[in-house]
Design a protein around this motif. Structure first.
Motif, mmCIF file in Angstrom:
data_model
loop_
_atom_site.group_PDB
_atom_site.id
_atom_site.type_symbol
_atom_site.label_atom_id
_atom_site.label_comp_id
_atom_site.label_asym_id
_atom_site.label_seq_id
_atom_site.Cartn_x
_atom_site.Cartn_y
_atom_site.Cartn_z
ATOM 1 N N PRO A 1 0.844 -1.245 0.103
ATOM 2 C CA PRO A 1 0.130 0.138 0.197
ATOM 3 C C PRO A 1 0.813 1.370 0.019
ATOM 4 O O PRO A 1 1.857 1.314 0.454
ATOM 5 C CB PRO A 1 -0.890 -0.162 1.317
ATOM 6 C CG PRO A 1 0.162 -0.631 2.149
ATOM 7 C CD PRO A 1 0.922 -1.711 1.342
ATOM 8 N N HIS B 1 -1.511 4.087 5.799
ATOM 9 C CA HIS B 1 -2.568 4.214 4.780
ATOM 10 C C HIS B 1 -3.972 4.103 5.411
ATOM 11 O O HIS B 1 -4.502 2.951 5.873
ATOM 12 C CB HIS B 1 -2.122 2.902 3.880
ATOM 13 C CG HIS B 1 -3.312 2.833 2.585
ATOM 14 N ND1 HIS B 1 -2.677 3.375 1.511
ATOM 15 C CD2 HIS B 1 -4.576 2.366 2.433
ATOM 16 C CE1 HIS B 1 -3.701 3.265 0.578
ATOM 17 N NE2 HIS B 1 -4.666 2.936 0.965
ATOM 18 N N ASP C 1 -8.033 2.417 -4.631
ATOM 19 C CA ASP C 1 -7.750 2.021 -3.388
ATOM 20 C C ASP C 1 -8.988 1.199 -3.050
ATOM 21 O O ASP C 1 -8.830 0.521 -2.008
ATOM 22 C CB ASP C 1 -7.968 3.379 -2.753
ATOM 23 C CG ASP C 1 -7.217 3.280 -1.342
ATOM 24 O OD1 ASP C 1 -6.305 2.291 -1.140
ATOM 25 O OD2 ASP C 1 -7.231 3.999 -0.521
#
Length: 388
Positions: free
Chosen positions: A24, A135, A192
Motif C-alpha cells: 500500500p 494508509h 484504493d
C-alpha cells in the motif's frame, strides 16, 4: 525517498528475484501509539517460497522505535495459524529504530505463502510515536492490542480494537521464480477500493491479480490513495502528496515492477486544482500524464493509461468538469504517448447516459464502482498489454 537497509529494490534472493506482492502507498497523518502492538493483514497477490517485509517511517517526523515484529499465517481475524509464527529480524536484530524519512527491509523469512493467503504482521511500538506513517483507507481490518508486547502471541485475546488502516507496514515481497513480475495499479480512491467491503479483496487490482494467476503469475500491487491528485498535494495530508511526487517511490521502486496502470485525475478535476492554485485545464492534466510517462520510461517501466470513469450525479460533476474529463480521456485514448490504453470509462459507463456510471455498477455515490463495477474494470484490461 529515504533509504532502505539490507537490500536495494533490485536485490535478489538466492532462490530467485524478489517480487513485490502487496504494497500500500503510505501517507502522513496517522494516530499516535505508545507501548502497543499493531496486528495487520497483508494479502499477497502471488505466493512464494519466502518473504520479506517493508516498514516505513517515510512520512514520519521523529525516529520510530520498533520493539518486535512477527509474521504468521492468519487463521481468523487476529488469530494466527498455530505453529506458523516467525520472529522477523532486520540486519539480524529483533529491535530497531527507523529514522524519520526512512524505510527498512527485513531479512528474508523462510516462510512459504500462497497467493491470497492472508499474513498477519505484528508490530510492537514500545515508545510514544508521532503521527504515524499509514494508509488510512485499507478496506481491510487491523487489530490494536492492550498495552504491551503481544507480537509473539498466536491468539487474539489481547487485541481489543479493530481499525481499517495499515500503520508503518509498507510492503510484502516474495521470492517466486515462477512469477513474471509486478504490475502496479496507480491511482486514487477508485483504485484504493472505496465503497468495497472490508477484507473481501474485491478492488479492481485484486480482481486483476486473479485474472493473472496461473503457473506463471503476475503480481499486482495497489498504489491507490483516496483523494489523491496528479498535479498537486491534497490539503488533507492523509490523502497524499501528488502523483508527480510519489510515483517514483510508490510505483517505480517496487521490486520486480514491469508495468504501471495509471488511472488518476478525477480529484484534480473535481477540485479544479490546477498548478500553482490556478484553475485546472485539460492540458494541465495531459502535461502531468506526460511527466509520469517520462518517469516510467526513464526507469525502463511500461505505463498503461486508464481513462477516467464517469461521475454524473456525484458532487464533483459539472459541465466544465465533464469537458475536462472528456478532453483528457480523448488524449489518453488517441495521444499515443502511453504504451497501451485501458478504456475503463467505456467499461463502466451507462449505455443510455455515457456521462454516468451504469446503475448496476454504481456503489451508490455515482463516482465509485461497486464490486461488479470493479470486476468490469479488471475484465476491461487486455492481458496481452501486461505480457509485453
Amino acid at each position: 525517498m529515504g533509504s532502505t537497509n539490507n537490500a536495494t529494490a533490485a536485490a535478489n534472493h538466492p532462490n530467485g528475484p524478489w517480487i513485490s506482492s502487496w504494497s500500500p502507498s503510505m501517507t502522513i497523518g496517522g494516530p499516535n501509539f505508545t507501548d502497543q502492538t499493531l496486528r495487520m493483514v497483508a494479502h499477497p497477490s502471488v505466493g512464494g517460497a519466502g518473504l520479506r517485509l517493508h516498514l516505513s517511517n517515510l512520512r514520519g517526523t521523529t525516529p520510530l522505535a520498533v520493539g518486535a515484529v512477527s509474521v504468521a499465517l492468519q487463521a481468523d481475524r487476529a488469530t494466527a495459524v498455530a505453529g506458523s509464527q516467525r520472529a522477523v529480524t532486520f540486519s539480524h536484530a529483533r529491535t530497531l529504530t527507523i529514522p524519520a524519512g526512512h524505510e527498512v527491509v527485513s531479512d528474508p523469512i523462510p516462510m512459504p505463502v500462497r497467493a491470497e493467503q492472508n499474513v498477519l504482521v505484528s508490530l510492537y511500538l514500545p515508545q510514544a510515536t508521532s503521527s504515524a506513517t499509514w494508509h488510512s483507507d485499507a478496506f481491510d481490518v487491523s487489530y490494536l492490542s492492550k498495552p504491551g508486547n503481544h507480537a509473539a502471541e498466536a491468539d487474539d485475546g489481547n487485541y481489543v480494537t479493530a481499525t481499517t488502516s495499515w500503520y508503518y507496514l509498507a510492503g510484502l515481497d516474495v521470492v517466486s521464480p515462477a512469477a513474471t513480475g509486478t504490475v502496479v495499479a496507480f491511482g486514487d480512491s477508485i483504485t484504493d477500493g472505496y465503497n468495497t467491503p472490508a477484507s473481501v479483496y474485491h478492488r479492481w487490482p485484486d480482481d486483476l491479480a486473479r485474472r493473472l494467476a496461473g503457473p506463471r503469475p503476475t503480481a499486482v500491487v495497489d498504489a491507490g490513495i483516496g483523494g489523491n491528485r496528479v498535479l498537486t498535494d491534497v490539503p488533507n495530508i492523509w490523502q497524499g502528496v501528488s502523483a508527480l511526487k510519489r510515483f517514483g517511490h510508490d510505483a517505480l521502486a517496487q521490486p520486480g515492477v514491469r508495468t504501471v496502470i495509471l488511472m488518476e485525475g478525477i480529484n484534480d478535476i473535481g477540485n479544479n486544482a490546477g498548478p500553482g492554485g490556478a484553475p485546472l485545464t485539460a492540458q494541465d492534466l495531459i502535461d502531468g500524464y506526460r511527466a509520469l510517462i517520462g518517469q516510467a520510461h526513464r526507469a525502463g517501466v511500461r505505463i498503461i493509461g486508464g481513462t477516467m470513469l464517469p461521475d454524473k450525479g456525484a458532487g464533483y460533476y459539472s459541465a466544465p468538469a465533464e469537458a475536462i474529463r472528456q478532453a483528457a480521456n480523448a488524449w489518453i485514448r488517441t495521444g499515443g504517448a502511453f504504451d497501451g490504453v485501458v478504456d475503463f470509462d467505456q467499461a463502466v459507463q451507462d449505455p443510455s447516459d455515457p456521462a454516468a456510471l451504469r446503475p448496476s455498477f454504481d456503489s451508490g455515490d455515482h463516482l465509485h464502482p461497486n464490486e461488479a463495477g470493479m470486476q468490469a474494470m479488471a475484465d476491461a484490461i487486455d492481458l496481452r498489454l501486461l505480457a509485453q
